[in-house]
Design a protein around this motif. Sequence first.
Motif, PDB file in Angstrom:
ATOM      1  N   PHE A 192      50.371  34.740  -4.606  1.00  0.00           N
ATOM      2  CA  PHE A 192      49.924  33.516  -3.942  1.00  0.00           C
ATOM      3  C   PHE A 192      50.429  33.996  -2.942  1.00  0.00           C
ATOM      4  N   LEU A 193      50.898  32.992  -2.734  1.00  0.00           N
ATOM      5  CA  LEU A 193      52.086  33.136  -1.795  1.00  0.00           C
ATOM      6  C   LEU A 193      52.548  34.063   0.010  1.00  0.00           C
ATOM      7  N   THR A 194      52.231  35.076  -1.233  1.00  0.00           N
ATOM      8  CA  THR A 194      53.016  36.578   0.058  1.00  0.00           C
ATOM      9  C   THR A 194      51.099  36.532   0.786  1.00  0.00           C
ATOM     10  N   GLY A 195      49.777  36.734  -0.344  1.00  0.00           N
ATOM     11  CA  GLY A 195      48.479  36.352   0.334  1.00  0.00           C
ATOM     12  C   GLY A 195      48.329  35.394   1.509  1.00  0.00           C
ATOM     13  N   LEU A 196      48.635  34.391   1.077  1.00  0.00           N
ATOM     14  CA  LEU A 196      49.046  33.017   1.517  1.00  0.00           C
ATOM     15  C   LEU A 196      49.441  33.025   3.168  1.00  0.00           C
ATOM     16  N   PHE A 197      50.989  33.750   3.130  1.00  0.00           N
ATOM     17  CA  PHE A 197      51.547  34.091   4.231  1.00  0.00           C
ATOM     18  C   PHE A 197      50.760  35.001   5.091  1.00  0.00           C
ATOM     19  N   LYS A 198      50.864  36.326   4.478  1.00  0.00           N
ATOM     20  CA  LYS A 198      49.722  37.565   5.230  1.00  0.00           C
ATOM     21  C   LYS A 198      48.556  37.386   5.418  1.00  0.00           C
ATOM     22  N   LYS A 199      47.566  36.185   4.921  1.00  0.00           N
ATOM     23  CA  LYS A 199      46.785  35.727   5.784  1.00  0.00           C
ATOM     24  C   LYS A 199      46.466  34.520   6.857  1.00  0.00           C
ATOM     25  N   VAL A 200      47.335  33.625   6.911  1.00  0.00           N
ATOM     26  CA  VAL A 200      47.774  32.784   7.945  1.00  0.00           C
ATOM     27  C   VAL A 200      47.942  33.029   8.972  1.00  0.00           C
ATOM     28  N   LEU A 201      49.411  33.775   8.970  1.00  0.00           N
ATOM     29  CA  LEU A 201      50.263  34.031   9.544  1.00  0.00           C
ATOM     30  C   LEU A 201      49.990  34.908  10.435  1.00  0.00           C
ATOM     31  N   ILE A 202      50.085  35.591  10.003  1.00  0.00           N
ATOM     32  CA  ILE A 202      49.321  37.178  10.932  1.00  0.00           C
ATOM     33  C   ILE A 202      47.479  37.541  11.293  1.00  0.00           C
ATOM     34  N   ALA A 203      47.348  37.889   9.983  1.00  0.00           N
ATOM     35  CA  ALA A 203      45.839  38.244  10.457  1.00  0.00           C
ATOM     36  C   ALA A 203      45.209  36.928  10.898  1.00  0.00           C
ATOM     37  N   ASP A 204      45.238  35.412  10.835  1.00  0.00           N
ATOM     38  CA  ASP A 204      44.309  34.800  11.432  1.00  0.00           C
ATOM     39  C   ASP A 204      44.652  34.805  13.220  1.00  0.00           C
ATOM     40  N   ASN A 205      46.188  34.700  13.551  1.00  0.00           N
ATOM     41  CA  ASN A 205      46.779  34.762  14.629  1.00  0.00           C
ATOM     42  C   ASN A 205      45.949  36.450  16.120  1.00  0.00           C
ATOM     43  N   LEU A 206      46.656  37.154  14.863  1.00  0.00           N
ATOM     44  CA  LEU A 206      45.446  38.321  15.354  1.00  0.00           C
ATOM     45  C   LEU A 206      44.415  38.198  15.746  1.00  0.00           C
ATOM     46  N   ALA A 207      43.348  37.824  14.865  1.00  0.00           N
ATOM     47  CA  ALA A 207      41.550  37.359  15.242  1.00  0.00           C
ATOM     48  C   ALA A 207      42.255  36.941  16.266  1.00  0.00           C
ATOM     49  N   THR A 394      38.007  43.439  33.302  1.00  0.00           N
ATOM     50  CA  THR A 394      38.701  42.423  33.740  1.00  0.00           C
ATOM     51  C   THR A 394      40.031  43.168  32.448  1.00  0.00           C
ATOM     52  N   SER A 395      41.397  42.543  33.150  1.00  0.00           N
ATOM     53  CA  SER A 395      42.654  43.482  32.302  1.00  0.00           C
ATOM     54  C   SER A 395      43.174  42.085  31.533  1.00  0.00           C
ATOM     55  N   LEU A 396      43.129  42.301  29.786  1.00  0.00           N
ATOM     56  CA  LEU A 396      44.383  40.555  29.988  1.00  0.00           C
ATOM     57  C   LEU A 396      45.670  41.663  29.155  1.00  0.00           C
ATOM     58  N   GLY A 397      45.140  43.210  29.216  1.00  0.00           N
ATOM     59  CA  GLY A 397      45.972  43.666  28.039  1.00  0.00           C
ATOM     60  C   GLY A 397      47.379  43.600  28.107  1.00  0.00           C
ATOM     61  N   LEU A 398      48.136  43.560  29.951  1.00  0.00           N
ATOM     62  CA  LEU A 398      49.457  43.386  29.991  1.00  0.00           C
ATOM     63  C   LEU A 398      49.605  41.381  29.218  1.00  0.00           C
ATOM     64  N   TYR A 399      48.776  40.680  29.358  1.00  0.00           N
ATOM     65  CA  TYR A 399      49.132  38.694  28.560  1.00  0.00           C
ATOM     66  C   TYR A 399      48.928  39.468  27.631  1.00  0.00           C
ATOM     67  N   ALA A 400      47.883  40.397  27.115  1.00  0.00           N
ATOM     68  CA  ALA A 400      48.450  40.143  25.524  1.00  0.00           C
ATOM     69  C   ALA A 400      49.305  40.813  24.785  1.00  0.00           C
ATOM     70  N   LEU A 401      49.634  41.737  25.178  1.00  0.00           N
ATOM     71  CA  LEU A 401      51.304  42.577  24.893  1.00  0.00           C
ATOM     72  C   LEU A 401      52.792  41.560  25.176  1.00  0.00           C
ATOM     73  N   LEU A 402      52.406  40.537  25.780  1.00  0.00           N
ATOM     74  CA  LEU A 402      53.843  40.077  26.247  1.00  0.00           C
ATOM     75  C   LEU A 402      53.324  39.070  25.714  1.00  0.00           C
ATOM     76  N   THR A 403      52.630  38.150  25.002  1.00  0.00           N
ATOM     77  CA  THR A 403      52.255  37.190  23.421  1.00  0.00           C
ATOM     78  C   THR A 403      52.305  37.865  22.791  1.00  0.00           C
ATOM     79  N   TYR A 404      51.451  38.790  21.996  1.00  0.00           N
ATOM     80  CA  TYR A 404      51.274  39.144  20.737  1.00  0.00           C
ATOM     81  C   TYR A 404      51.967  40.290  20.039  1.00  0.00           C
ATOM     82  N   GLY A 405      52.525  41.211  21.516  1.00  0.00           N
ATOM     83  CA  GLY A 405      53.707  42.310  21.523  1.00  0.00           C
ATOM     84  C   GLY A 405      54.532  42.527  20.051  1.00  0.00           C
TER      85      GLY A 405
END
Length: 465
Positions: A192-207, A394-405
Amino acid sequence: MIFSSLFFIFIFLPLVLVAYYLVPRKFKNLCLVLFSLVFYAWGEPIYVLLMIFTILVDYACGLCVARFIDRRGKAKLFITINIVINLALLGFFKYAGMLVGTFDAVTGLGLSIPEVALPIGISFYTFESMSYAIDVYRREAPAMRNIIDFAAYLSFFPHLVAGPIVRYEALQAQVLNRRETLEKFTEGTKRFLTGLFKKVLIADNLAILAERVQYLGTPSTLTAWMGILAFTFQIYFDFSGYSDMAIGLGKMFGFELPENFDHPYVSQSVSEFWRRWHMTLGGWFREYVYIPLGGNRKGRLCTVRNLAIVWVLTGMWHGASWNFAFWGAYYAVLIILEKLFLQKKVLDKIPAFFRWLYSFLAAAIGWLFFSYTDIGQAFSVLASMFGFAPEGATSLGLYALLTYGLLMLIAALCSGPLARNLFEKLRNAGTAGKVAWALGVAGLFIITLSFLVNSSYSPFLYAKF
Protein backbone atom coordinates in the motif's frame (compact mmCIF):
# COMPACT_ATOMS: atom_id res chain seq x y z
CA MET A 1 -13.17 8.75 -1.43
CA ILE A 2 -9.73 7.94 -2.75
CA PHE A 3 -6.91 5.94 -1.22
CA SER A 4 -4.44 8.82 -1.35
CA SER A 5 -6.41 11.05 1.00
CA LEU A 6 -5.79 11.83 4.66
CA PHE A 7 -9.38 10.88 5.51
CA PHE A 8 -9.01 7.41 4.01
CA ILE A 9 -5.58 6.75 5.53
CA PHE A 10 -6.27 7.99 9.08
CA ILE A 11 -10.01 7.53 9.54
CA PHE A 12 -11.78 5.18 7.12
CA LEU A 13 -9.09 2.50 6.83
CA PRO A 14 -8.41 2.22 10.60
CA LEU A 15 -12.17 2.01 11.26
CA VAL A 16 -12.76 -0.78 8.75
CA LEU A 17 -9.69 -2.70 9.91
CA VAL A 18 -10.70 -2.52 13.58
CA ALA A 19 -14.28 -3.55 12.77
CA TYR A 20 -13.17 -6.35 10.45
CA TYR A 21 -10.77 -7.93 12.93
CA LEU A 22 -13.16 -7.61 15.86
CA VAL A 23 -16.25 -9.23 14.31
CA PRO A 24 -16.62 -13.02 14.30
CA ARG A 25 -15.61 -14.95 11.19
CA LYS A 26 -19.18 -15.39 9.97
CA PHE A 27 -19.75 -11.61 9.89
CA LYS A 28 -16.51 -10.57 8.17
CA ASN A 29 -18.01 -10.51 4.67
CA LEU A 30 -20.98 -8.49 5.93
CA CYS A 31 -18.55 -6.04 7.51
CA LEU A 32 -16.72 -5.64 4.20
CA VAL A 33 -19.98 -5.14 2.29
CA LEU A 34 -21.22 -2.41 4.63
CA PHE A 35 -17.94 -0.50 4.61
CA SER A 36 -17.58 -0.97 0.84
CA LEU A 37 -21.02 0.55 0.23
CA VAL A 38 -20.12 3.48 2.48
CA PHE A 39 -16.85 3.88 0.57
CA TYR A 40 -18.68 3.88 -2.78
CA ALA A 41 -21.46 6.20 -1.59
CA TRP A 42 -19.04 8.73 -0.11
CA GLY A 43 -18.71 10.80 -3.26
CA GLU A 44 -21.94 9.92 -5.11
CA PRO A 45 -24.58 8.63 -2.66
CA ILE A 46 -27.26 8.12 -5.31
CA TYR A 47 -25.15 5.66 -7.30
CA VAL A 48 -24.88 3.24 -4.42
CA LEU A 49 -28.44 2.28 -5.44
CA LEU A 50 -27.09 1.33 -8.88
CA MET A 51 -24.45 -0.82 -7.20
CA ILE A 52 -27.10 -2.55 -5.05
CA PHE A 53 -29.30 -3.08 -8.13
CA THR A 54 -26.36 -4.66 -9.98
CA ILE A 55 -25.67 -6.95 -7.02
CA LEU A 56 -29.30 -8.11 -6.88
CA VAL A 57 -29.61 -8.70 -10.64
CA ASP A 58 -26.32 -10.56 -10.99
CA TYR A 59 -26.93 -12.64 -7.89
CA ALA A 60 -30.35 -13.71 -9.20
CA CYS A 61 -29.01 -14.45 -12.70
CA GLY A 62 -26.18 -16.52 -11.24
CA LEU A 63 -28.61 -18.64 -9.23
CA CYS A 64 -30.82 -19.15 -12.29
CA VAL A 65 -27.86 -20.17 -14.43
CA ALA A 66 -26.77 -22.65 -11.74
CA ARG A 67 -30.28 -24.06 -11.42
CA PHE A 68 -30.57 -24.73 -15.15
CA ILE A 69 -26.91 -25.59 -15.71
CA ASP A 70 -27.83 -28.92 -17.33
CA ARG A 71 -30.47 -27.30 -19.55
CA ARG A 72 -28.15 -25.17 -21.63
CA GLY A 73 -30.91 -23.34 -23.46
CA LYS A 74 -32.41 -21.89 -20.30
CA ALA A 75 -29.02 -21.25 -18.74
CA LYS A 76 -27.96 -19.34 -21.87
CA LEU A 77 -31.16 -17.27 -21.62
CA PHE A 78 -30.20 -16.03 -18.15
CA ILE A 79 -26.63 -15.41 -19.30
CA THR A 80 -28.05 -13.24 -22.08
CA ILE A 81 -30.32 -11.36 -19.65
CA ASN A 82 -27.37 -10.72 -17.35
CA ILE A 83 -25.12 -9.42 -20.14
CA VAL A 84 -27.84 -7.26 -21.71
CA ILE A 85 -28.75 -5.58 -18.40
CA ASN A 86 -25.13 -4.90 -17.48
CA LEU A 87 -24.17 -3.58 -20.90
CA ALA A 88 -27.35 -1.49 -21.10
CA LEU A 89 -26.49 0.22 -17.81
CA LEU A 90 -22.90 0.75 -18.90
CA GLY A 91 -24.02 2.00 -22.32
CA PHE A 92 -26.55 4.45 -20.90
CA PHE A 93 -24.34 6.01 -18.26
CA LYS A 94 -21.13 6.00 -20.28
CA TYR A 95 -22.03 6.39 -23.94
CA ALA A 96 -25.46 8.05 -24.18
CA GLY A 97 -24.06 11.56 -24.44
CA MET A 98 -21.40 10.61 -26.99
CA LEU A 99 -23.80 8.69 -29.24
CA VAL A 100 -26.50 11.37 -29.19
CA GLY A 101 -23.89 14.08 -29.76
CA THR A 102 -22.41 12.19 -32.72
CA PHE A 103 -25.84 11.56 -34.23
CA ASP A 104 -26.73 15.22 -33.82
CA ALA A 105 -23.46 16.33 -35.44
CA VAL A 106 -24.12 14.07 -38.45
CA THR A 107 -27.80 14.94 -38.91
CA GLY A 108 -27.81 18.56 -37.70
CA LEU A 109 -31.14 18.04 -35.94
CA GLY A 110 -30.19 20.18 -32.95
CA LEU A 111 -30.88 17.42 -30.43
CA SER A 112 -30.46 18.03 -26.74
CA ILE A 113 -27.41 16.07 -25.60
CA PRO A 114 -28.11 14.31 -22.29
CA GLU A 115 -25.76 15.10 -19.43
CA VAL A 116 -25.44 11.83 -17.54
CA ALA A 117 -22.95 11.70 -14.68
CA LEU A 118 -20.72 8.64 -14.92
CA PRO A 119 -20.88 6.41 -11.83
CA ILE A 120 -17.36 5.89 -10.51
CA GLY A 121 -15.84 2.55 -11.43
CA ILE A 122 -18.81 1.32 -13.46
CA SER A 123 -16.55 -0.02 -16.24
CA PHE A 124 -14.64 -2.12 -13.72
CA TYR A 125 -17.45 -3.64 -11.67
CA THR A 126 -19.60 -4.23 -14.76
CA PHE A 127 -16.93 -6.50 -16.23
CA GLU A 128 -16.56 -8.29 -12.90
CA SER A 129 -20.30 -8.79 -12.59
CA MET A 130 -20.55 -10.27 -16.09
CA SER A 131 -17.70 -12.66 -15.34
CA TYR A 132 -19.77 -14.09 -12.47
CA ALA A 133 -22.64 -15.50 -14.53
CA ILE A 134 -20.31 -16.53 -17.36
CA ASP A 135 -17.96 -18.44 -15.02
CA VAL A 136 -20.94 -20.19 -13.41
CA TYR A 137 -22.28 -21.10 -16.87
CA ARG A 138 -18.89 -22.52 -17.85
CA ARG A 139 -18.82 -24.57 -14.60
CA GLU A 140 -15.55 -22.88 -13.66
CA ALA A 141 -16.93 -21.86 -10.25
CA PRO A 142 -20.14 -22.52 -8.31
CA ALA A 143 -22.81 -19.86 -7.84
CA MET A 144 -22.87 -17.95 -4.56
CA ARG A 145 -25.82 -19.09 -2.45
CA ASN A 146 -25.43 -16.32 0.12
CA ILE A 147 -26.10 -12.84 -1.28
CA ILE A 148 -23.77 -11.26 1.30
CA ASP A 149 -20.90 -13.38 0.02
CA PHE A 150 -21.65 -12.36 -3.55
CA ALA A 151 -21.91 -8.70 -2.55
CA ALA A 152 -18.52 -9.01 -0.87
CA TYR A 153 -17.04 -10.19 -4.18
CA LEU A 154 -18.57 -7.44 -6.30
CA SER A 155 -18.37 -4.47 -3.94
CA PHE A 156 -15.05 -5.16 -2.17
CA PHE A 157 -13.78 -1.58 -1.94
CA PRO A 158 -10.04 -2.06 -2.73
CA HIS A 159 -10.76 -3.06 -6.35
CA LEU A 160 -14.19 -1.44 -6.72
CA VAL A 161 -13.29 1.91 -8.26
CA ALA A 162 -10.38 1.15 -10.60
CA GLY A 163 -9.56 -2.54 -10.45
CA PRO A 164 -7.70 -4.78 -10.74
CA ILE A 165 -10.54 -6.45 -12.63
CA VAL A 166 -10.93 -9.71 -10.73
CA ARG A 167 -12.67 -12.62 -12.41
CA TYR A 168 -15.23 -14.38 -10.23
CA GLU A 169 -13.48 -17.72 -10.71
CA ALA A 170 -10.27 -16.23 -9.28
CA LEU A 171 -11.83 -14.77 -6.12
CA GLN A 172 -14.74 -17.08 -5.31
CA ALA A 173 -12.81 -19.42 -3.03
CA GLN A 174 -11.20 -16.51 -1.17
CA VAL A 175 -14.55 -14.87 -0.48
CA LEU A 176 -15.76 -18.06 1.22
CA ASN A 177 -12.55 -19.29 2.81
CA ARG A 178 -9.54 -17.09 3.50
CA ARG A 179 -7.21 -16.57 6.39
CA GLU A 180 -5.64 -13.34 7.58
CA THR A 181 -2.06 -13.53 8.81
CA LEU A 182 0.45 -11.08 10.23
CA GLU A 183 2.75 -11.80 7.29
CA LYS A 184 0.01 -10.92 4.79
CA PHE A 185 -0.88 -7.77 6.70
CA THR A 186 2.74 -6.65 6.79
CA GLU A 187 3.21 -7.31 3.08
CA GLY A 188 -0.07 -5.52 2.39
CA THR A 189 1.05 -2.45 4.33
CA LYS A 190 4.33 -2.33 2.44
CA ARG A 191 2.54 -2.70 -0.91
CA PHE A 192 0.00 0.00 0.00
CA LEU A 193 2.78 2.44 0.91
CA THR A 194 4.61 1.67 -2.34
CA GLY A 195 1.51 2.61 -4.31
CA LEU A 196 0.93 5.70 -2.18
CA PHE A 197 4.46 6.95 -2.84
CA LYS A 198 4.11 6.31 -6.59
CA LYS A 199 0.82 8.16 -6.76
CA VAL A 200 1.54 11.19 -4.57
CA LEU A 201 5.26 11.81 -5.05
CA ILE A 202 5.58 11.05 -8.77
CA ALA A 203 2.21 10.93 -10.56
CA ASP A 204 0.64 13.98 -8.92
CA ASN A 205 3.70 16.15 -9.50
CA LEU A 206 4.07 15.12 -13.15
CA ALA A 207 0.34 15.81 -13.63
CA ILE A 208 1.03 19.52 -13.11
CA LEU A 209 3.36 19.62 -16.13
CA ALA A 210 1.20 17.35 -18.31
CA GLU A 211 -1.91 19.47 -17.74
CA ARG A 212 -0.05 22.74 -18.27
CA VAL A 213 1.26 21.59 -21.66
CA GLN A 214 -2.22 20.50 -22.72
CA TYR A 215 -3.59 23.98 -22.03
CA LEU A 216 -1.05 25.50 -24.44
CA GLY A 217 -2.79 24.26 -27.56
CA THR A 218 0.09 23.66 -29.99
CA PRO A 219 3.39 23.65 -28.08
CA SER A 220 6.98 23.85 -29.25
CA THR A 221 8.91 20.65 -29.97
CA LEU A 222 10.68 20.48 -26.60
CA THR A 223 7.51 21.43 -24.74
CA ALA A 224 5.50 18.78 -26.58
CA TRP A 225 8.01 16.07 -25.68
CA MET A 226 8.17 17.15 -22.03
CA GLY A 227 4.38 17.17 -21.85
CA ILE A 228 3.83 13.74 -23.36
CA LEU A 229 6.68 12.19 -21.35
CA ALA A 230 5.16 13.68 -18.20
CA PHE A 231 1.79 12.11 -19.05
CA THR A 232 3.44 8.81 -20.03
CA PHE A 233 4.96 8.47 -16.57
CA GLN A 234 2.03 10.10 -14.78
CA ILE A 235 -0.53 7.58 -16.03
CA TYR A 236 1.76 4.66 -15.21
CA PHE A 237 2.53 5.75 -11.65
CA ASP A 238 -1.06 6.86 -11.11
CA PHE A 239 -2.67 3.61 -12.22
CA SER A 240 0.02 1.17 -11.07
CA GLY A 241 0.12 3.08 -7.78
CA TYR A 242 -3.62 2.55 -7.38
CA SER A 243 -3.22 -1.14 -8.22
CA ASP A 244 -0.42 -1.48 -5.65
CA MET A 245 -2.63 0.12 -3.00
CA ALA A 246 -5.57 -2.11 -3.96
CA ILE A 247 -3.45 -5.27 -3.80
CA GLY A 248 -1.97 -4.14 -0.48
CA LEU A 249 -5.39 -3.45 1.00
CA GLY A 250 -6.59 -6.84 -0.21
CA LYS A 251 -3.73 -8.55 1.64
CA MET A 252 -4.68 -6.69 4.84
CA PHE A 253 -8.06 -8.47 4.69
CA GLY A 254 -6.64 -11.84 3.67
CA PHE A 255 -7.24 -11.56 -0.10
CA GLU A 256 -4.74 -12.15 -2.89
CA LEU A 257 -5.73 -9.83 -5.76
CA PRO A 258 -4.07 -10.38 -9.16
CA GLU A 259 -1.16 -8.30 -10.37
CA ASN A 260 -2.07 -5.57 -12.83
CA PHE A 261 1.33 -4.23 -14.00
CA ASP A 262 4.71 -5.77 -14.72
CA HIS A 263 7.05 -2.89 -15.64
CA PRO A 264 5.48 -2.25 -19.07
CA TYR A 265 8.00 0.41 -20.09
CA VAL A 266 10.79 -2.15 -20.33
CA SER A 267 8.91 -3.95 -23.14
CA GLN A 268 10.55 -4.65 -26.49
CA SER A 269 7.37 -4.80 -28.55
CA VAL A 270 3.88 -3.35 -28.41
CA SER A 271 2.43 -6.82 -27.86
CA GLU A 272 4.71 -7.28 -24.87
CA PHE A 273 3.74 -3.84 -23.57
CA TRP A 274 0.10 -4.91 -23.44
CA ARG A 275 0.98 -8.17 -21.75
CA ARG A 276 2.50 -6.03 -18.98
CA TRP A 277 0.05 -3.09 -18.84
CA HIS A 278 -3.38 -3.39 -17.15
CA MET A 279 -3.01 -7.16 -17.29
CA THR A 280 -6.41 -7.91 -15.77
CA LEU A 281 -8.23 -5.94 -18.50
CA GLY A 282 -6.26 -7.71 -21.20
CA GLY A 283 -7.00 -11.04 -19.53
CA TRP A 284 -10.72 -10.24 -19.39
CA PHE A 285 -10.94 -9.39 -23.09
CA ARG A 286 -8.87 -12.43 -24.00
CA GLU A 287 -11.02 -14.77 -21.91
CA TYR A 288 -14.46 -13.42 -22.70
CA VAL A 289 -14.12 -11.87 -26.17
CA TYR A 290 -11.00 -12.93 -28.11
CA ILE A 291 -11.11 -16.68 -27.37
CA PRO A 292 -14.91 -17.02 -27.83
CA LEU A 293 -14.53 -15.27 -31.23
CA GLY A 294 -12.06 -17.97 -32.21
CA GLY A 295 -8.79 -16.40 -31.12
CA ASN A 296 -6.02 -17.36 -33.52
CA ARG A 297 -7.42 -20.83 -34.21
CA LYS A 298 -9.35 -20.10 -37.41
CA GLY A 299 -6.73 -18.71 -39.73
CA ARG A 300 -4.95 -15.43 -40.29
CA LEU A 301 -7.95 -13.44 -41.54
CA CYS A 302 -10.09 -14.35 -38.53
CA THR A 303 -7.20 -13.60 -36.19
CA VAL A 304 -6.87 -10.11 -37.69
CA ARG A 305 -10.62 -9.60 -37.37
CA ASN A 306 -10.66 -10.77 -33.76
CA LEU A 307 -7.73 -8.55 -32.78
CA ALA A 308 -9.37 -5.54 -34.43
CA ILE A 309 -12.64 -6.15 -32.57
CA VAL A 310 -10.91 -6.61 -29.22
CA TRP A 311 -8.77 -3.50 -29.55
CA VAL A 312 -11.54 -1.17 -30.72
CA LEU A 313 -13.63 -2.44 -27.79
CA THR A 314 -10.65 -1.93 -25.48
CA GLY A 315 -10.37 1.66 -26.67
CA MET A 316 -14.08 2.34 -26.24
CA TRP A 317 -14.04 0.74 -22.79
CA HIS A 318 -11.67 3.47 -21.65
CA GLY A 319 -13.94 6.41 -22.40
CA ALA A 320 -16.95 7.90 -24.16
CA SER A 321 -15.02 9.83 -26.78
CA TRP A 322 -13.94 8.93 -30.30
CA ASN A 323 -10.29 9.52 -29.47
CA PHE A 324 -10.41 6.34 -27.37
CA ALA A 325 -11.75 4.35 -30.33
CA PHE A 326 -8.93 5.81 -32.44
CA TRP A 327 -6.46 4.91 -29.69
CA GLY A 328 -7.73 1.32 -29.67
CA ALA A 329 -7.54 1.13 -33.47
CA TYR A 330 -3.98 2.49 -33.32
CA TYR A 331 -2.94 -0.42 -31.10
CA ALA A 332 -4.91 -2.88 -33.20
CA VAL A 333 -2.89 -1.89 -36.27
CA LEU A 334 0.45 -2.11 -34.45
CA ILE A 335 -0.28 -5.48 -32.83
CA ILE A 336 -1.67 -6.97 -36.05
CA LEU A 337 1.41 -5.80 -37.95
CA GLU A 338 3.66 -7.31 -35.28
CA LYS A 339 1.90 -10.65 -35.43
CA LEU A 340 1.87 -10.76 -39.22
CA PHE A 341 5.50 -9.88 -39.93
CA LEU A 342 7.12 -7.17 -37.77
CA GLN A 343 8.03 -9.44 -34.87
CA LYS A 344 9.83 -12.14 -36.85
CA LYS A 345 11.14 -10.13 -39.79
CA VAL A 346 12.16 -6.90 -38.06
CA LEU A 347 12.05 -6.81 -34.26
CA ASP A 348 13.77 -10.16 -33.69
CA LYS A 349 16.67 -9.03 -35.92
CA ILE A 350 17.51 -5.64 -34.40
CA PRO A 351 19.37 -4.85 -31.14
CA ALA A 352 17.40 -4.87 -27.88
CA PHE A 353 17.82 -1.11 -27.39
CA PHE A 354 16.04 -0.31 -30.65
CA ARG A 355 13.26 -2.78 -29.87
CA TRP A 356 12.78 -1.00 -26.54
CA LEU A 357 12.91 2.45 -28.18
CA TYR A 358 10.25 1.44 -30.71
CA SER A 359 8.00 0.07 -27.97
CA PHE A 360 8.41 3.10 -25.71
CA LEU A 361 7.81 5.63 -28.50
CA ALA A 362 4.76 3.69 -29.64
CA ALA A 363 3.38 3.83 -26.10
CA ALA A 364 4.14 7.55 -25.73
CA ILE A 365 2.42 8.38 -29.03
CA GLY A 366 -0.49 6.21 -27.95
CA TRP A 367 -0.83 8.22 -24.74
CA LEU A 368 -0.96 11.37 -26.86
CA PHE A 369 -4.17 10.17 -28.53
CA PHE A 370 -5.42 8.89 -25.19
CA SER A 371 -4.99 12.19 -23.38
CA TYR A 372 -6.32 14.59 -26.06
CA THR A 373 -10.04 14.16 -26.71
CA ASP A 374 -9.67 16.38 -29.80
CA ILE A 375 -7.99 14.11 -32.36
CA GLY A 376 -7.08 17.07 -34.55
CA GLN A 377 -5.25 18.71 -31.67
CA ALA A 378 -3.49 15.42 -30.91
CA PHE A 379 -2.14 15.28 -34.48
CA SER A 380 -1.04 18.91 -34.16
CA VAL A 381 0.94 18.08 -31.00
CA LEU A 382 2.35 14.99 -32.72
CA ALA A 383 3.60 17.21 -35.54
CA SER A 384 5.22 19.49 -32.97
CA MET A 385 6.97 16.52 -31.38
CA PHE A 386 8.68 15.77 -34.68
CA GLY A 387 9.78 19.32 -35.44
CA PHE A 388 6.74 20.83 -37.14
CA ALA A 389 5.83 23.33 -34.42
CA PRO A 390 4.24 26.59 -35.70
CA GLU A 391 6.23 29.79 -35.52
CA GLY A 392 5.78 31.72 -32.34
CA ALA A 393 4.50 28.71 -30.41
CA THR A 394 4.74 29.30 -26.67
CA SER A 395 7.61 27.32 -25.20
CA LEU A 396 8.05 26.31 -21.61
CA GLY A 397 10.14 23.32 -22.62
CA LEU A 398 13.42 24.59 -21.18
CA TYR A 399 11.74 25.56 -17.92
CA ALA A 400 10.07 22.15 -17.76
CA LEU A 401 13.37 20.40 -18.47
CA LEU A 402 15.16 22.29 -15.69
CA THR A 403 12.28 21.99 -13.21
CA TYR A 404 11.04 18.47 -13.88
CA GLY A 405 14.11 16.83 -15.39
CA LEU A 406 15.25 15.19 -12.15
CA LEU A 407 11.74 13.94 -11.33
CA MET A 408 11.43 12.57 -14.88
CA LEU A 409 14.72 10.71 -14.43
CA ILE A 410 13.54 9.27 -11.10
CA ALA A 411 10.27 8.23 -12.76
CA ALA A 412 12.16 6.52 -15.59
CA LEU A 413 14.34 4.57 -13.13
CA CYS A 414 11.41 3.62 -10.91
CA SER A 415 9.28 2.46 -13.87
CA GLY A 416 11.61 -0.51 -14.31
CA PRO A 417 12.64 -3.26 -11.88
CA LEU A 418 15.93 -1.59 -10.89
CA ALA A 419 14.63 0.58 -8.04
CA ARG A 420 12.51 -2.23 -6.60
CA ASN A 421 15.41 -4.66 -6.68
CA LEU A 422 17.71 -2.17 -4.96
CA PHE A 423 15.18 -1.58 -2.16
CA GLU A 424 14.73 -5.33 -1.70
CA LYS A 425 18.49 -5.85 -1.52
CA LEU A 426 18.74 -3.10 1.06
CA ARG A 427 15.94 -4.61 3.15
CA ASN A 428 17.65 -8.00 3.11
CA ALA A 429 21.17 -6.69 3.80
CA GLY A 430 21.34 -7.50 7.49
CA THR A 431 20.34 -5.32 10.43
CA ALA A 432 21.89 -2.13 9.05
CA GLY A 433 20.09 -2.58 5.76
CA LYS A 434 16.75 -3.18 7.47
CA VAL A 435 17.19 -0.07 9.61
CA ALA A 436 18.12 2.03 6.58
CA TRP A 437 15.15 0.64 4.65
CA ALA A 438 12.74 1.38 7.52
CA LEU A 439 14.09 4.92 7.92
CA GLY A 440 13.75 5.46 4.18
CA VAL A 441 10.13 4.31 4.16
CA ALA A 442 9.34 6.47 7.20
CA GLY A 443 10.97 9.48 5.53
CA LEU A 444 9.02 8.94 2.29
CA PHE A 445 5.80 8.59 4.29
CA ILE A 446 6.39 11.89 6.07
CA ILE A 447 7.14 13.62 2.77
CA THR A 448 4.02 12.08 1.25
CA LEU A 449 1.86 13.34 4.11
CA SER A 450 3.27 16.84 3.66
CA PHE A 451 2.25 16.73 -0.01
CA LEU A 452 -1.23 15.50 0.91
CA VAL A 453 -1.68 18.31 3.43
CA ASN A 454 -0.61 21.00 0.97
CA SER A 455 -1.81 19.64 -2.37
CA SER A 456 -5.12 20.14 -4.12
CA TYR A 457 -7.55 17.30 -4.90
CA SER A 458 -6.02 14.85 -7.37
CA PRO A 459 -8.21 11.86 -8.24
CA PHE A 460 -7.01 8.70 -9.92
CA LEU A 461 -7.06 8.99 -13.72
CA TYR A 462 -8.66 5.59 -14.18
CA ALA A 463 -11.41 6.24 -11.64
CA LYS A 464 -13.34 8.16 -14.32
CA PHE A 465 -13.35 5.15 -16.63
